[in-house]
Design a protein around this motif. Structure first.
Motif, mmCIF file in Angstrom:
data_model
loop_
_atom_site.group_PDB
_atom_site.id
_atom_site.type_symbol
_atom_site.label_atom_id
_atom_site.label_comp_id
_atom_site.label_asym_id
_atom_site.label_seq_id
_atom_site.Cartn_x
_atom_site.Cartn_y
_atom_site.Cartn_z
ATOM 1 N N ASP A 1 -3.284 1.292 6.379
ATOM 2 C CA ASP A 1 -3.556 0.791 5.023
ATOM 3 C C ASP A 1 -5.036 0.828 4.644
ATOM 4 O OD1 ASP A 1 -3.658 -1.182 7.071
ATOM 5 O OD2 ASP A 1 -3.748 -2.764 5.573
ATOM 6 N N ARG B 1 -2.636 4.005 -7.409
ATOM 7 C CA ARG B 1 -3.584 5.078 -7.706
ATOM 8 C C ARG B 1 -3.750 5.266 -9.219
ATOM 9 N NH1 ARG B 1 -3.551 10.598 -8.543
ATOM 10 N NH2 ARG B 1 -5.375 11.648 -7.675
ATOM 11 N N LEU C 1 -5.643 4.358 3.565
ATOM 12 C CA LEU C 1 -5.037 4.646 2.256
ATOM 13 C C LEU C 1 -5.873 4.049 1.126
ATOM 14 C CD1 LEU C 1 -1.261 3.907 2.964
ATOM 15 C CD2 LEU C 1 -2.251 6.121 2.374
ATOM 16 N N TYR D 1 1.828 3.489 -3.406
ATOM 17 C CA TYR D 1 0.521 4.156 -3.458
ATOM 18 C C TYR D 1 0.235 4.782 -4.821
ATOM 19 C CZ TYR D 1 -3.613 6.356 -1.539
ATOM 20 O OH TYR D 1 -4.903 6.702 -1.278
ATOM 21 N N THR E 1 0.830 -1.214 0.000
ATOM 22 C CA THR E 1 0.000 0.000 0.000
ATOM 23 C C THR E 1 0.858 1.256 0.000
ATOM 24 O OG1 THR E 1 -0.161 -0.100 2.415
ATOM 25 C CG2 THR E 1 -1.920 -1.147 1.165
ATOM 26 N N GLY E 2 1.389 1.584 1.186
ATOM 27 C CA GLY E 2 2.166 2.817 1.312
ATOM 28 C C GLY E 2 3.324 2.848 0.333
#
Ligand SMILES: Cc1ncc(C[n+]2csc(CCOP(=O)(O)OP(=O)(O)O)c2C)c(N)n1
Lengths: 318, 281
Positions: free
Chosen positions: A129, A96, A132, A92, A88-89
Motif C-alpha cells: 500500500d 487516482r 501504491l 485504486y 488502496t488496492g
C-alpha cells in the motif's frame, strides 16, 4: 543510546479514533465515512458525538471514496475508514481519478496494514500500500509509529489541505512518544543521535529499531535512529544530514521492500549521496495467517534482523 | 438421495462442532455465518455436488463450488475434510502459522478443494461466471455453484456480474445468497438495506428461488430443484434464508458473533448443544 520506556501498550488504530474525535471537535467540517468496519476503525467516539457527520456506506469501498471526493466539493474534510487493503488496492482508480488527480481534500485512513493484522491472512494483509499510494502525484503518505503519534498525525492531517494516506495497524504496541507532540507532516523525528549507522524506521518498526539500537549499543555500535513517519514528502534534509555523518543506512518497514520507504530513501541517496543501504522489509512475498509476533519473526521484521542488517551494512562502508 | 435427512443433519452437527472448536482454537475467525451455512455446505457436498475428492484445479466433468464470502472458511474447511479432501486432523491448524487452512481460503498453500482466493469481498460471483464460461467453451455441462454473503452484495462488482450473467446466458450457474440479515456493523437493514433482493435479481434477468437454509430437507430439495432449472438461458439465484449462529443458541440472530471467538466457557456451552456424530478432529 537514549532510554525509551513505556507504561502501556495500545493499538495505533485507537490513536486514529482518538485523533478523529479531537479533529471533529475542533472543526465541524470534519466528516467520517466507513465501510462496515466501525469497531475495527475505532470510530465510535466520533459517531457518538457527531452522528450527523458520519456516513455508513456499507461494504462498498469504491462508492465510499467517490462519495468522500464529492463531499470535499461542499467544503467537507472527509476521513474514510476501512482496512488498508480495501483502502488502496481495492479502490485504486477511484482514488487516482477522483481524489489524487482531482486534488480533493480526502483523508484515506487505513487500519490493519501489514503482517500484524495476523490471523486473517494474506487476503487482508497488504504489504504494497505504501508503494501504491506514494506513486500517486500529490498524495501525502504517513505511517505513524505508536498511539500518540497516530493521534497527533490524525489531527494534523485535518488541518492540511490535500489528499492524504494515513496508515496504521491492529496490534497493541508500546506507547513511547510524547502525548503532547506537535506532528509536522514531512518532518523526520530524531529518535537517537549516533555516529556509526543511520537506521530509518516507520510505523510498527520504530519500536523494533529502538530495541535494535539497545542491542547494538551493547555491541559497541552507536546507531542514529530516525523516525520517518511521512514517507511522502520525504524529509530529504534530515536523511542526507544523518547519512553524511554515518556513511551507511538501514531502512525498516512492515512493507514489501519493492516500493516502500526503503526505495524512497535509496532513490534519494543514489542521486544525492550514494551510500551502502540494507533493507529490513518483506521480500516480494504475500503474508499468511499467524499471530503478529510469529509473522514479524518469520518474515524477518524483528530487532535481530535490524541488528544483522546494521552489521552487514557497516561492513560495506568504504 | 445418497443419505437420509437424519444422516445429513448428523454431518452438519459435526461440522458445527468443528467450526466452534476451530475458531476457539485460534481465538479468531468467523463463527456466525459459518454455523448458519453448515446445512447448505452439507447438502451441497454430500448430496448435490458432482465432485471428486482427488482434487484437480480444472475439475473437468465435475461441478465446481466458489465461496465468495471467504471469511466463513471454517464451515468450508470442515466440510472438505469430512467429504474426504484432506484429513480432519488438519482442522486443528486453522489460522495458525504454516497452515494450509488460512484465515481466508487460498490457493497459495494448495489446500485441496480451493480454486481461488477469497476474503476480500465481492469478487466470487465474477470468478464463478468465468469458470462457467470456460466450462461452456470446453463443452462441459457441469454446474457451477457459488455462495455470497448478503452484506457482501453491497459491493458493486456483484451487480456488474449480476448484469453480465443473464445477458450472456450463463445458465449453468447456481448462486446462493446467505440471507442472514446481518453484517459486521449490525443488521443489514440498518447498515445499507438490500430491500427486495428477489425483485432486484429478477429485474437483472435471473431465475430466483427461495429456500430455508437451515432446514435440511428444504435445502437439499431446493438445490436439486435449482439444478433442474439450469440450461434454460438464465442463471439461478437461490435466496437462502439462514440464521447467523444457527445451532448455538447464544450466537443466533445477532451480528455480534459475526467475527468473535468463544471463550472456554462459551465453547463448552456451544458443544453441549451440538452432538458429536463423526468424531471430533
Ligand atoms: C472488500 C472487503 N471489505 C470489507 C471486508 C471486511 N468484512 C469481512 S466480513 C464483512 C461483512 C460481510 O457481511 P455478510 O456478507 O453479510 O457476511 P456475514 O456477516 O453474514 O458473515 C466485512 C465488512 C472484506 N473482507 N472485504
Amino acid at each position: 543510546m537514549k532510554k525509551y520506556t513505556y507504561t502501556e501498550k495500545k493499538d495505533t488504530r485507537s490513536g486514529f479514533g482518538a485523533g478523529l474525535h479531537e479533529a471533529g471537535k475542533k472543526n465541524e467540517n470534519v466528516v467520517a465515512l466507513c465501510a462496515d468496519l466501525v469497531g475495527s476503525l475505532k470510530m465510535d467516539a466520533f459517531i457518538k458525538d457527531f452522528p450527523e457527520r458520519f456516513t455508513q456506506v456499507g461494504i462498498a469501498e469504491a462508492n465510499m471514496i467517490g462519495i468522500a471526493a464529492g463531499m470535499t466539493i461542499g467544503g467537507k474534510i472527509p476521513f474514510t475508514g476501512t482496512f488498508a487493503n480495501f483502502s488502496t488496492g481495492r479502490v485504486y482508480d477511484q482514488i487516482r481519478q477522483s481524489v489524487a488527480y482531482s486534488n480533493k481534500n480526502v483523508k484515506i485512513c487505513a487500519s490493519h496494514a501489514g503482517l500484524t493484522l495476523g490471523e486473517d491472512g494474506a487476503t487482508h494483509q497488504i504489504l504494497e500500500d505504501i508503494g501504491l499510494m506514494k506513486m500517486l502525484p500529490g498524495m501525502v503518505v504517513i505511517n505513524p509509529c505508536d498511539y500518540n503519534q497516530t493521534k497527533a498525525a490524525t489531527m494534523a492531517i485535518a488541518e492540511y489541505e490535500g489528499p492524504v494516506y494515513l496508515r496504521f495497524g491492529r496490534p497493541v504496541i508500546p506507547v513511547f512518544t510524547d502525548p503532547d507532540q506537535k506532528f509536522e507532516i514531512g518532518k523526520a523525528w530524531m529518535v537517537n543521535e549516533g555516529t556509526d549507522v543511520t537506521i530509518i524506521a516507520t510505523g510498527h518498526m520504530v519500536w523494533k529499531a529502538i530495541e535494535a539500537g539497545e542491542k547494538l549499543a551493547e555491541l559497541g555500535i552507536d546507531a542514529e535512529i530516525i523516525n520517518i513517519h511521512t514517507i511522502k514528502p520525504l524529509d530529504d534534509e534530515a536523511i542526507l544530514k544523518s547519512v553524511k555523518k554515518t556513511g551507511c543506512v538501514v531502512t525498516c518497514e512492515e512493507h514489501n521492500k519493492f516500493g516502500g520507504l526503503g526505495e524512497s530513501v535509496a532513490r534519494l541517496l543514489t542521486t544525492e549521496l550514494p551510500t551502502p543501504q540494507e533493507f529490513v522489509a518483506t521480500n516480494d512475498t504475500f503474508g499468511e495467517s499467524g499471530t503478529p509476533d510469529q509473522l514479524m519473526s518469520k518474515y524477518g521484521l524483528d530487532a535481530v534482523n535490524i541488528v544483522e542488517a546494521v552489521q552487514k551494512v557497516i561492513g560495506r562502508k568504504k | 438421495m445418497k443419505h437420509t435427512i437424519k444422516e445429513l443433519e448428523d454431518i452438519a452437527s459435526q461440522i458445527r462442532r468443528d467450526i466452534v472448536r476451530m475458531v476457539h482454537g485460534c481465538q479468531s475467525g468467523h463463527p456466525g455465518a459459518s454455523l448458519g451455512c453448515a446445512d447448505f455446505f452439507t447438502a451441497l457436498y454430500f448430496e448435490v455436488l458432482n465432485h471428486k475428492t482427488d482434487f484437480t484445479m480444472e475439475g473437468a466433468g465435475e461441478d465446481l463450488f466458489f465461496l465468495s464470502n471467504g471469511h466463513i472458511s471454517p464451515v468450508w474447511y470442515s466440510t472438505l475434510a469430512h467429504a474426504g479432501y484432506f484429513d480432519k486432523s488438519e482442522l486443528a491448524t486453522f489460522r495458525k502459522l504454516d497452515s494450509r487452512l488460512q484465515g481466508h481460503p487460498t490457493t497459495h498453500e494448495h489446500l485441496p478443494g480451493i480454486r481461488i482466493a477469497s476474503g476480500s469481498l465481492g469478487q466470487g460471483l465474477s470468478v464463478a461466471i468465468g469458470a462457467a464460461l470456460a466450462k461452456k467453451l470446453n463443452g462441459d455441462k457441469s454446474h457451477i455453484f457459488a455462495l455470497l454473503g448478503d452484506g457482501e452484495l453491497q459491493e458493486g462488482q456483484n451487480w456488474e456480474a449480476a448484469m453480465f450473467a443473464p445477458f450472456n446466458k450463463v445458465d449453468h450457474l447456481i448462486a446462493s445468497v446467505d440471507y442472514n440479515g446481518q453484517q459486521i456493523d449490525g443488521p443489514t437493514s440498518k447498515v445499507l438495506a438490500l430491500d427486495d433482493l428477489q425483485a432486484k435479481f429478477e429485474a437483472f434477468g435471473w431465475h430466483v428461488i427461495n429456500t430455508d437454509g437451515n432446514d435440511m430437507q428444504a435445502i437439499v430439495e431446493g438445490l436439486h430443484y435449482a439444478k433442474t432449472l439450469t440450461g434454460k438461458g438464465k442463471p439461478i439465484l437461490n435466496l437462502m434464508s439462514t440464521q447467523m449462529g444457527a445451532g448455538v443458541d447464544y450466537m443466533m440472530g445477532t451480528h455480534k458473533w459475526h467475527g468473535t471467538a468463544p471463550n472456554d466457557e462459551q465453547l463448552a456451552a456451544a458443544l453441549a448443544q451440538l452432538p458429536e456424530t463423526l468424531g471430533d478432529y
